[in-house]
Design a protein around this motif. Structure first.
Motif, short mmCIF file in Angstrom:
data_model
loop_
_atom_site.label_atom_id
_atom_site.label_comp_id
_atom_site.label_asym_id
_atom_site.label_seq_id
_atom_site.Cartn_x
_atom_site.Cartn_y
_atom_site.Cartn_z
N PRO A 83 0.80 -1.24 0.00
CA PRO A 83 0.00 0.00 0.00
C PRO A 83 0.82 1.29 0.00
CG PRO A 83 -0.90 -1.55 1.58
CD PRO A 83 0.37 -2.16 1.07
N TRP A 84 2.08 1.24 0.48
CA TRP A 84 2.86 2.47 0.54
C TRP A 84 3.61 2.72 -0.77
CZ3 TRP A 84 3.50 -1.81 3.69
CH2 TRP A 84 4.61 -2.62 3.44
N GLU A 85 3.45 1.82 -1.74
CA GLU A 85 4.13 1.98 -3.02
C GLU A 85 3.18 2.62 -4.04
OE1 GLU A 85 6.86 -1.95 -2.06
OE2 GLU A 85 5.06 -2.16 -3.28
N PRO A 86 3.70 3.54 -4.89
CA PRO A 86 2.81 4.27 -5.79
C PRO A 86 2.00 3.35 -6.70
CG PRO A 86 5.16 4.72 -6.28
CD PRO A 86 5.11 3.98 -4.99
N GLU A 87 2.57 2.19 -7.08
CA GLU A 87 1.86 1.27 -7.97
C GLU A 87 0.55 0.77 -7.38
OE1 GLU A 87 4.94 0.88 -6.86
OE2 GLU A 87 6.27 1.12 -8.58
N ALA A 88 0.45 0.81 -6.06
CA ALA A 88 -0.76 0.30 -5.40
C ALA A 88 -1.83 1.38 -5.25
CB ALA A 88 -0.39 -0.25 -4.01
N ASN A 89 -1.52 2.60 -5.64
CA ASN A 89 -2.43 3.72 -5.36
C ASN A 89 -3.01 4.30 -6.64
OD1 ASN A 89 -2.16 4.61 -2.25
ND2 ASN A 89 -0.30 3.64 -2.96
N CYS A 90 -4.31 4.23 -6.72
CA CYS A 90 -5.03 4.76 -7.86
C CYS A 90 -5.14 6.27 -7.75
CB CYS A 90 -6.42 4.14 -7.88
SG CYS A 90 -6.68 3.17 -9.34
N GLY A 91 -4.79 6.98 -8.81
CA GLY A 91 -4.93 8.43 -8.80
C GLY A 91 -6.25 8.87 -9.41
N LYS A 92 -6.35 10.15 -9.76
CA LYS A 92 -7.55 10.70 -10.40
C LYS A 92 -7.74 10.08 -11.77
CE LYS A 92 -8.60 15.31 -8.67
NZ LYS A 92 -8.34 16.74 -8.88
N GLY A 93 -8.98 9.82 -12.13
CA GLY A 93 -9.27 9.29 -13.46
C GLY A 93 -8.96 7.81 -13.60
N CYS A 94 -8.68 7.18 -12.48
CA CYS A 94 -8.38 5.75 -12.50
C CYS A 94 -9.69 4.96 -12.57
CB CYS A 94 -7.60 5.41 -11.23
SG CYS A 94 -7.15 3.71 -11.12
N ASP A 95 -9.72 3.91 -13.34
CA ASP A 95 -10.95 3.09 -13.46
C ASP A 95 -11.18 2.27 -12.20
OD1 ASP A 95 -10.22 2.48 -16.91
OD2 ASP A 95 -11.60 3.94 -16.02
#
Lengths: 95, 202
Positions: A83-95
């Motif tokens: 969870p602390w890695e960017p790959e696990a975090n959906c940003g804006k506009g993410c499906d």
């Protein structure tokens, strides 16, 4: 286990089974391809009415919540991203 | 993130009031080798760990330590919940009572408050895993010392459970150290920080 707080059968379900499941989790973190341990883990989860590898620590979800974990031969709880890695975090506009 | 289970990992039911024992056991709540420090150490070390098995084990063991913190808090609470001021004075609990009444405050048996100065997050997996193996042994020794001075069977039953968990965690950290060392190449034979140096090369 000291049988205070509850009767014998209740103690097994309230403490002994969740504890055995938890201890197997720790074992599987360092032995993620031990099929015998994964099978034992599943068996105890079924007894406790819990889901297995797909859920977070100590999650008490019904066994039917996610059947995918039953097919896995690998302890996929350890697989990243975490969870602390960017790959696990959906940003804006993410499906 | 975390969710809470409304039960202890192992049941705690203590019949007798014992302020002297409470003031010793509180060391495993907020002392240098206590459960709070253990949890914070492991959960904080996760970020710089390069390997998934180590991230998983630190998450799981750090989570379990929070459960142990709750068990120690329960022991201290039950040892003091019916305490009278006279019993506090007689049991050497008067200084604690003045500061915290019978609240459960993270401090060492020697009285100093919880401090992160007794733990380390070094950002080097080899160093941190050695730290963790030492931490588990220090906690195990503390539980051994508690068993040396306690004659309350209700307390000792729980302390023996917690002591056994230190040994299991020590075993897991040893396996992680072994798995981490196996991943090092011949270029890093002396096991210098494999996560940080790899980044510098990129």
């Amino acid at each position: 286990m000291a049988e205070h707080n509850c009767g014998k059968d209740n103690c097994r379900m309230a403490y002994a089974v969740p504890f055995a499941i938890w201890d197997l989790r720790l074992y599987l973190d360092t032995h993620p391809d031990d099929r015998e341990a994964i099978e034992k883990f599943r068996c105890l989860c079924r007894e406790a009415g819990m889901c297995c590898a797909c859920c977070g620590p100590m999650s008490m979800l019904p066994a039917s919540a996610d059947d995918r974990c039953v097919l896995e031969e690998h302890w996929n709880w350890i697989d990243g991203p975490w969870p602390w890695e960017p790959e696990a975090n959906c940003g804006k506009g993410c499906d | 993130m975390w969710s809470y289970e409304k039960r202890l990992q192992y049941p705690v039911r203590i019949k007798n009031t014992n302020p002297r024992l409470a003031s010793a056991i509180i060391s495993q709540y907020g002392g240098p080798d206590g459960e709070l420090g253990a949890s914070l150490r492991y959960l904080s070390q996760r970020y710089s760990m390069p390997y998934d098995d180590t991230k998983a084990a630190l998450t799981d063991i750090g989570t379990e330590e929070l459960g142990h913190l709750e068990m120690i808090g329960s022991i201290v609470h039950q040892l003091t919940r019916n305490l009278t001021p006279e019993e506090a004075v007689k049991g050497g609990f008067d200084a604690y009572l003045v500061d915290h009444t019978t609240g459960v405050y993270p401090q060492a048996a020697a009285g100093f408050p919880y401090t992160t100065a007794s733990m380390q997050v070094k950002g080097d997996p080899i160093t941190d895993l050695h730290e963790n193996m030492a931490a588990e042994m220090k906690a195990r020794t503390t539980y051994d010392n508690i068993l040396r001075i306690s004659d309350d069977p209700d307390v000792n039953d729980v302390i023996r459970f917690l002591r056994a968990r230190e040994i299991v965690h020590y075993q897991r950290f040893g396996e992680l150290l072994c798995r981490t060392q196996q991943r090092l190449s011949e270029k890093n034979f002396f096991a210098f920080n494999p996560s940080f140096d790899k980044k510098q090369k990129r």
